[in-house]
Design a protein around this motif. Structure first.
Motif, PDB file in Angstrom:
ATOM      1  N   LEU A  70       0.820  -1.208   0.000  1.00  0.00           N
ATOM      2  CA  LEU A  70       0.000   0.000   0.000  1.00  0.00           C
ATOM      3  C   LEU A  70       0.855   1.259   0.000  1.00  0.00           C
ATOM      4  O   LEU A  70       0.599   2.205  -0.756  1.00  0.00           O
ATOM      5  N   ALA A  71       1.900   1.288   0.842  1.00  0.00           N
ATOM      6  CA  ALA A  71       2.773   2.463   0.902  1.00  0.00           C
ATOM      7  C   ALA A  71       3.512   2.659  -0.413  1.00  0.00           C
ATOM      8  O   ALA A  71       3.684   3.791  -0.884  1.00  0.00           O
ATOM      9  N   ALA A  72       3.940   1.564  -1.036  1.00  0.00           N
ATOM     10  CA  ALA A  72       4.615   1.668  -2.325  1.00  0.00           C
ATOM     11  C   ALA A  72       3.675   2.229  -3.389  1.00  0.00           C
ATOM     12  O   ALA A  72       4.082   3.023  -4.240  1.00  0.00           O
ATOM     13  N   MET A  73       2.402   1.826  -3.338  1.00  0.00           N
ATOM     14  CA  MET A  73       1.439   2.333  -4.319  1.00  0.00           C
ATOM     15  C   MET A  73       1.114   3.808  -4.079  1.00  0.00           C
ATOM     16  O   MET A  73       0.822   4.541  -5.025  1.00  0.00           O
ATOM     17  N   LEU A  74       1.163   4.254  -2.830  1.00  0.00           N
ATOM     18  CA  LEU A  74       0.977   5.675  -2.560  1.00  0.00           C
ATOM     19  C   LEU A  74       2.119   6.501  -3.160  1.00  0.00           C
ATOM     20  O   LEU A  74       1.901   7.606  -3.668  1.00  0.00           O
ATOM     21  N   ALA A  75       3.332   5.958  -3.106  1.00  0.00           N
ATOM     22  CA  ALA A  75       4.463   6.648  -3.726  1.00  0.00           C
ATOM     23  C   ALA A  75       4.315   6.678  -5.240  1.00  0.00           C
ATOM     24  O   ALA A  75       4.599   7.693  -5.886  1.00  0.00           O
ATOM     25  N   LEU A  76       3.863   5.565  -5.826  1.00  0.00           N
ATOM     26  CA  LEU A  76       3.666   5.528  -7.272  1.00  0.00           C
ATOM     27  C   LEU A  76       2.515   6.433  -7.693  1.00  0.00           C
ATOM     28  O   LEU A  76       2.560   7.050  -8.758  1.00  0.00           O
ATOM     29  N   GLN A 102       4.362  13.689 -14.095  1.00  0.00           N
ATOM     30  CA  GLN A 102       3.039  13.257 -13.619  1.00  0.00           C
ATOM     31  C   GLN A 102       2.619  12.032 -14.438  1.00  0.00           C
ATOM     32  O   GLN A 102       1.608  12.045 -15.118  1.00  0.00           O
ATOM     33  N   HIS A 103       3.432  10.982 -14.335  1.00  0.00           N
ATOM     34  CA  HIS A 103       3.278   9.824 -15.209  1.00  0.00           C
ATOM     35  C   HIS A 103       3.519   8.521 -14.444  1.00  0.00           C
ATOM     36  O   HIS A 103       4.132   8.516 -13.385  1.00  0.00           O
ATOM     37  N   VAL A 104       3.009   7.429 -15.010  1.00  0.00           N
ATOM     38  CA  VAL A 104       3.375   6.087 -14.557  1.00  0.00           C
ATOM     39  C   VAL A 104       4.406   5.543 -15.545  1.00  0.00           C
ATOM     40  O   VAL A 104       4.422   5.927 -16.709  1.00  0.00           O
ATOM     41  N   PRO A 105       5.282   4.651 -15.111  1.00  0.00           N
ATOM     42  CA  PRO A 105       6.365   4.185 -15.981  1.00  0.00           C
ATOM     43  C   PRO A 105       5.945   3.006 -16.848  1.00  0.00           C
ATOM     44  O   PRO A 105       4.918   2.354 -16.609  1.00  0.00           O
ATOM     45  N   ALA A 106       6.783   2.725 -17.828  1.00  0.00           N
ATOM     46  CA  ALA A 106       6.602   1.501 -18.611  1.00  0.00           C
ATOM     47  C   ALA A 106       7.114   0.297 -17.834  1.00  0.00           C
ATOM     48  O   ALA A 106       6.598  -0.804 -17.981  1.00  0.00           O
ATOM     49  N   ALA A 107       8.126   0.500 -16.983  1.00  0.00           N
ATOM     50  CA  ALA A 107       8.694  -0.584 -16.185  1.00  0.00           C
ATOM     51  C   ALA A 107       9.104  -0.036 -14.830  1.00  0.00           C
ATOM     52  O   ALA A 107       9.407   1.150 -14.683  1.00  0.00           O
ATOM     53  N   LEU A 108       9.110  -0.922 -13.833  1.00  0.00           N
ATOM     54  CA  LEU A 108       9.426  -0.537 -12.463  1.00  0.00           C
ATOM     55  C   LEU A 108      10.439  -1.530 -11.902  1.00  0.00           C
ATOM     56  O   LEU A 108      10.244  -2.738 -11.979  1.00  0.00           O
ATOM     57  N   LEU A 109      11.543  -1.002 -11.351  1.00  0.00           N
ATOM     58  CA  LEU A 109      12.584  -1.836 -10.758  1.00  0.00           C
ATOM     59  C   LEU A 109      12.562  -1.661  -9.251  1.00  0.00           C
ATOM     60  O   LEU A 109      12.700  -0.547  -8.743  1.00  0.00           O
ATOM     61  N   VAL A 110      12.380  -2.767  -8.530  1.00  0.00           N
ATOM     62  CA  VAL A 110      12.297  -2.743  -7.074  1.00  0.00           C
ATOM     63  C   VAL A 110      13.158  -3.867  -6.514  1.00  0.00           C
ATOM     64  O   VAL A 110      13.706  -4.684  -7.259  1.00  0.00           O
ATOM     65  N   ASP A 111      13.263  -3.904  -5.181  1.00  0.00           N
ATOM     66  CA  ASP A 111      13.973  -5.019  -4.559  1.00  0.00           C
ATOM     67  C   ASP A 111      12.968  -6.100  -4.162  1.00  0.00           C
ATOM     68  O   ASP A 111      11.766  -5.978  -4.395  1.00  0.00           O
ATOM     69  N   ARG A 112      13.452  -7.142  -3.567  1.00  0.00           N
ATOM     70  CA  ARG A 112      12.608  -8.302  -3.257  1.00  0.00           C
ATOM     71  C   ARG A 112      11.817  -8.031  -1.971  1.00  0.00           C
ATOM     72  O   ARG A 112      12.053  -8.645  -0.936  1.00  0.00           O
ATOM     73  N   ALA A 113      10.867  -7.098  -2.057  1.00  0.00           N
ATOM     74  CA  ALA A 113      10.109  -6.723  -0.864  1.00  0.00           C
ATOM     75  C   ALA A 113       8.633  -6.568  -1.207  1.00  0.00           C
ATOM     76  O   ALA A 113       7.933  -7.541  -1.425  1.00  0.00           O
ATOM     77  N   GLU A 114       8.155  -5.315  -1.291  1.00  0.00           N
ATOM     78  CA  GLU A 114       6.728  -5.052  -1.412  1.00  0.00           C
ATOM     79  C   GLU A 114       6.104  -5.643  -2.671  1.00  0.00           C
ATOM     80  O   GLU A 114       4.948  -6.083  -2.656  1.00  0.00           O
ATOM     81  N   LEU A 115       6.849  -5.651  -3.773  1.00  0.00           N
ATOM     82  CA  LEU A 115       6.280  -6.083  -5.050  1.00  0.00           C
ATOM     83  C   LEU A 115       6.777  -7.456  -5.466  1.00  0.00           C
ATOM     84  O   LEU A 115       6.700  -7.816  -6.637  1.00  0.00           O
ATOM     85  N   ASN A 116       7.272  -8.218  -4.515  1.00  0.00           N
ATOM     86  CA  ASN A 116       7.723  -9.579  -4.806  1.00  0.00           C
ATOM     87  C   ASN A 116       6.621 -10.553  -4.385  1.00  0.00           C
ATOM     88  O   ASN A 116       6.733 -11.276  -3.409  1.00  0.00           O
ATOM     89  N   GLY A 117       5.533 -10.554  -5.148  1.00  0.00           N
ATOM     90  CA  GLY A 117       4.412 -11.414  -4.794  1.00  0.00           C
ATOM     91  C   GLY A 117       3.254 -11.232  -5.747  1.00  0.00           C
ATOM     92  O   GLY A 117       3.359 -10.552  -6.780  1.00  0.00           O
ATOM     93  N   ILE A 118       2.133 -11.807  -5.379  1.00  0.00           N
ATOM     94  CA  ILE A 118       0.974 -11.814  -6.269  1.00  0.00           C
ATOM     95  C   ILE A 118       0.353 -10.428  -6.421  1.00  0.00           C
ATOM     96  O   ILE A 118      -0.314 -10.142  -7.420  1.00  0.00           O
ATOM     97  N   LYS A 119       0.563  -9.530  -5.445  1.00  0.00           N
ATOM     98  CA  LYS A 119      -0.023  -8.202  -5.536  1.00  0.00           C
ATOM     99  C   LYS A 119       0.545  -7.396  -6.705  1.00  0.00           C
ATOM    100  O   LYS A 119      -0.103  -6.476  -7.209  1.00  0.00           O
ATOM    101  N   ALA A 120       1.757  -7.725  -7.131  1.00  0.00           N
ATOM    102  CA  ALA A 120       2.359  -7.008  -8.251  1.00  0.00           C
ATOM    103  C   ALA A 120       1.580  -7.226  -9.541  1.00  0.00           C
ATOM    104  O   ALA A 120       1.714  -6.431 -10.488  1.00  0.00           O
TER     105      ALA A 120
END
Length: 232
Positions: A70-76, A102-120
């Motif tokens: 949720l916090a990561a999505m607030l940043a995005l 004021q844009h969303v990206p074509a690709a997102l690079l993160v570490d193995r944390a908030e987006l390392n799962g089915i929610k991504a």
């Protein structure tokens, strides 16, 4: 520790918006309750979203919740928000060109944390964003966003009342006793820090041939605008 560092993260992006890096850190400062300033609310979690091509900080989030999806999505969401309206909420008037993202990206690079799962899959299926996770213990693979935290610490956070000293030893004064900023004031300071970062001259940015030919300065805002016209 002894392997050669031959790569350049900037070359991973074709232009502005093609790749963002996202990460979080525990800010080295204690905050107080806005309704009762004698009570500490602890240290906030700072999220940063950085464009790889231009090194522009396109969005951030400061909250008290632990690192989460949720916090990561607030940043995005902040990265896709109109920055003139966002800064106006905190009493900071800016022009559109001072923070143009004021844009969303074509690709997102993160570490193995908030987006390392089915929610991504929500990002992948809903917004058509490619999500990549770095290997374990490889913070250097997203060094641009890591450096943005270091810059904010050096310029702003470590000079604030209630800041946690890096060389703190046993017996030193507890920084909680010096805390005076609330969450709203800290977010406001982070906006000023981001605006300074986005308009500063980067000494170590490797300009490419066409950038040098057009006399582009290595400022994140200028690289973003130039990349929008000639790359993306």
């Amino acid at each position: 520790k002894h392997r050669p560092l031959l790569g350049d993260s900037t070359q991973m992006a074709e232009g502005p918006g093609s790749l963002f890096q996202l990460d979080s850190t525990l800010a080295d400062v204690y905050l107080v309750n806005s309704m009762d300033r004698s009570r500490s609310i602890g240290r906030p979690v700072l999220y940063s979203v950085v464009d790889v091509f231009s090194h522009l900080i396109v969005g951030f989030h400061v909250g008290l919740e632990q690192p989460s999806y949720l916090a990561a999505m607030l940043a995005l969401a902040n990265a896709a928000e109109d920055k003139v309206e966002f800064c106006a909420k905190y009493g900071i008037p800016i022009e559109q060109g001072a923070w143009p993202s004021q844009h969303v990206p074509a690709a997102l690079l993160v570490d193995r944390a908030e987006l390392n799962g089915i929610k991504a899959e929500n990002l992948i299926e809903g917004l058509n964003i490619r999500v990549s996770n770095t290997a374990p213990y490889r913070a250097d693979m997203k060094g641009i966003v890591e450096q943005s935290f270091r810059s904010c610490n050096g310029r702003v956070i470590h000079w604030l009342p209630g800041a946690v000293a890096q060389d703190r030893t046993r017996g030193d004064r507890d920084p909680i006793l010096d805390a005076t900023l609330d969450l709203h004031a800290f977010r406001r300071l982070m906006i000023y820090c981001v605006l300074h970062h986005n308009n500063r001259l980067m000494e170590n940015y490797r300009l490419q041939k066409d950038m040098i030919a057009r006399r582009v300065q290595a400022r994140p805002v200028e690289l973003w605008n130039w990349g929008i016209r000639h790359r993306s």
